[in-house]
Write an enzyme that holds these catalytic residues in place. Structure first.
Site, short mmCIF file in Angstrom:
data_model
loop_
_atom_site.label_atom_id
_atom_site.label_comp_id
_atom_site.label_asym_id
_atom_site.label_seq_id
_atom_site.Cartn_x
_atom_site.Cartn_y
_atom_site.Cartn_z
CG ASP A 1 -2.12 -0.99 0.96
OD1 ASP A 1 -2.35 -1.37 -0.21
OD2 ASP A 1 -2.77 -1.38 1.94
CE1 TYR B 1 -9.03 -3.57 6.43
CE2 TYR B 1 -8.70 -4.61 4.31
CZ TYR B 1 -9.01 -4.70 5.65
OH TYR B 1 -9.28 -5.93 6.20
NI NI Z 1 -7.94 -6.69 7.23
#
Ligand code: NI
Length: 633
Positions: free
Chosen positions: A295, A379
């Site tokens: 990420d 996320y």
């Molecule tokens: Ni997770």
């Protein structure tokens, strides 16, 4: 209160919009930037530590910018270093065979190309899906798995979901079995792979207030006010609070970076950042086994940061820093209110009631919080840095957002994940962070000890069999300093300056304390992610400072073959004793999803502490005044 810095008065001032655009113009003026080329990044080239140490206010500043240019679809990048002060190109290097982070421009084009693709539409039709406008296509970093499509190309693996309307949560209805490989550089669909359909889950997964009526009605207002304003000061990007001083910058990959952290003029750290993170999935199947998103290095924790809103993301008397990045077209790109800073009450800092003397003393604890939140695909990651009045530094990461899911037969069981809603399958995975901690404890020359409790066998000198002592081991070289957490022995790592002593004649130090869940990488070292995310195989690494060693998985993790970064650097086994050490701390969460994580996951917490150990001669918070005019004795 927002801040758009427009001038640099320090070598570590945040990059300004004018500097970004001037750097891109200097690159273009070479005539070597093709039409249509994209800028993967335009970042402040931070001066070397030696240069910074020699700089005084009023000295000239040579502001430099690093540009990474993607000239075309081939595997070649241009790494340029330009001085925006002098208008000169200082370095111009073509790097063959490497890939940039996934580019927003190309990813958006890939989504459109997939939606328009006849084979993809045919696969949707086989599943009874005809409303292509409401099909959500998510491009994922591809990793390295031996598909022919990976060779010589920059690709994304695209998976898809169905929304009922544009604002719907598409993750309610994963389109199982369908993976599309897209050449990002050429914007071509390479292949549509259909592993077979599974029925779409029936339930929606909306998390909007309107979908959860009646809402609670018993929450009374909670106001946080500081009528005299906050206790910190900000000048440019220099923050001063409670004897702390720190400079704040923002990097497209690392996000928030803290520089020159000092207490009362004494150095604690030169630079603290989130070097890399990876989210490896533990399901070996075709739909999830490739999911190993880096990420930081593949998407960018800074690039994915969203603007924050007062009273929602941060509560109280807030100071915001805007962040200036470079767009892929080489223009200045400002994320307003990117970084939030405020003080918060944190219960008590110390207390004692003297039962004989009849006195009671208590001091409240206050923390300075500096944070930002990145939205990386499904996320959210909140990155929080806390400075406290007892000189502790806490780094805490707060994952939230939406699980990455697939579809399954409702009520069936899966070995590699859990059903979180009827027919919605969430595979097991890890969120692995690696912080780069360039600690300079009272100066750059430090050494690192591992400290842990050691039980002493019963016998002579231990007649009651109760004894334990602190075992201290000097980490002499890089291979010896590859360490893992041991909660049973309270293992921690102490960074010491042998040249500076406290009032007891002992060297001053700071220690790194694991505080929460701290897994290491579960994938086998021989696996693709085991090779590419070698940094996650240990909790601690220590290296001697080297200005080009910044990213734990190397500078080019996207579709990398692996082996780069910490494993490669530390193979040299350089000496670590009384040198300028850099600690790399790996921590995170092994996530076994629950129904309670659906449809949006409550915040999880993971992080660690940096705490003084012999840096002071006694509790450094004795000079805190009692609260509320002395009422709280
Ligand atoms: Ni997770």
């Amino acid at each position: 209160m927002g801040l758009v810095p427009d001038t640099a008065n320090h070598p570590l001032s945040m990059l300004t919009a004018a500097e970004v655009e001037r750097a891109a113009a200097i690159c273009r003026a070479t005539g070597k930037v093709p039409e249509g080329a994209l800028f993967a990044h335009l970042v402040l080239a931070e001066p070397d530590k030696v240069v910074l140490a020699g700089w005084s206010p009023g000295d000239p500043i040579d502001r430099c910018v690093r540009a990474q240019i993607v000239p075309g679809p081939e595997l070649a990048l241009i790494e340029a270093l330009v001085s925006v002060t002098r208008g000169e190109v200082l370095e111009w290097r073509v790097v063959e065979g490497e890939r940039p982070t996934l580019l927003f421009t190309e990813s958006a084009h890939a989504v459109a190309a997939v939606r328009a693709n006849p084979e993809f539409r045919a696969a949707l039709a086989r599943r009874g899906i005809t409303d292509v406008d409401n099909v959500q296509v998510d491009p994922w970093p591809a990793g390295t798995f031996g598909y022919a499509a990976e060779v010589g190309r920059r690709i994304a693996r695209c998976i898809s979901f169905v929304r009922e309307y544009p604002e719907d949560n598409g993750y309610a209805r994963p389109i199982e079995g369908l993976v599309v490989h897209v050449d990002l550089g050429r914007n071509e669909v390479i292949e549509v792979i259909d592993h077979g359909a599974v029925a779409l889950p029936a339930q929606h997964a909306r998390y909007f207030a309107a979908d959860h009526e009646p809402l609670r009605s018993d929450i009374k207002p909670l106001h946080i006010t500081q009528p005299e304003g906050p206790s910190f000061t900000v000048e440019g990007n220099l923050v001063e609070w409670q004897k702390w001083s720190v400079r704040v910058t923002f990097d497209p990959y690392e996000g928030l970076v803290l520089h020159q952290l000092a207490y009362d003029g004494r150095s604690v750290a030169h630079r603290l950042s989130m070097s890399e993170m990876v989210v490896p999935y533990g399901d070996p199947g075709e739909m999830h086994g490739f999911k190993n998103a880096f990420d930081a290095g593949e998407w960018g924790l800074g690039r994915m940061t969203q603007s924050l809103t007062l009273g929602c993301d941060c509560l109280g008397e807030i100071f915001y820093f805007d962040a200036v990045l470079g767009s892929e077209r080489g223009r200045a790109w400002t994320i307003t209110n990117a970084i939030c800073m405020h003080e918060e009450d944190y219960d008590i800092l110390w207390k004692h009631v003297d039962l004989m003397g009849g006195t009671s003393e208590v001091r409240r604890s206050r923390r300075l919080v500096i944070s930002h939140i990145a939205t990386v695909g499904t996320y959210e990651y909140g990155f929080y840095r806390y400075l406290s009045q007892d000189r502790t530094v806490q780094l805490e990461e707060k994952p939230t957002g939406i699980l990455s899911v697939g579809a399954m037969e409702p009520g069936s069981t899966r070995e590699w994940g859990n059903e979180v809603a009827p027919g919605v399958y969430a595979p097991f995975h890890q969120h692995m962070f690696c912080a780069r901690l360039d600690l300079d404890v009272d100066g750059a020359v430090n050494r690192v000890y591992e400290v842990e409790a050691e039980v002493v066998p019963p016998g002579d000198g231990n007649p009651w069999a109760n004894a334990f002592r602190a075992r201290t081991t000097l980490l002499e070289s890089e291979t010896a300093a590859r360490r893992v957490v041991n909660a049973a022995t309270s293992r921690s790592w102490r960074v010491v300056n042998e040249g500076v002593h406290n009032g007891m004649g002992r060297p001053v130090g700071y220690k790194l304390i694991p505080t929460m869940s701290t897994p290491t990488l579960l994938a086998d070292p021989s696996s693709s992610v085991g090779q590419r995310a070698g940094f996650a195989r240990h909790n601690l690494w220590v290296t001697p400072y080297a200005p080009d060693e910044m990213r734990a998985a190397g500078d080019y993790p996207n579709q990398s073959a692996g082996g780069d970064g910490l494993p490669r650097w530390t193979a040299a086994d350089r000496d670590l004793v009384d040198t300028d050490v850099v600690l790399w701390y790996g921590f995170g969460i092994t996530h076994l999803p629950r129904p309670e994580d659906w449809p949006v996951m409550p915040v999880e917490y993971t992080g660690f502490l940096l705490s003084p150990v012999g840096f002071f001669d006694r509790n450094p918070a004795l000079d805190l005044p009692p609260s509320t005019g002395g009422v709280c004795h």
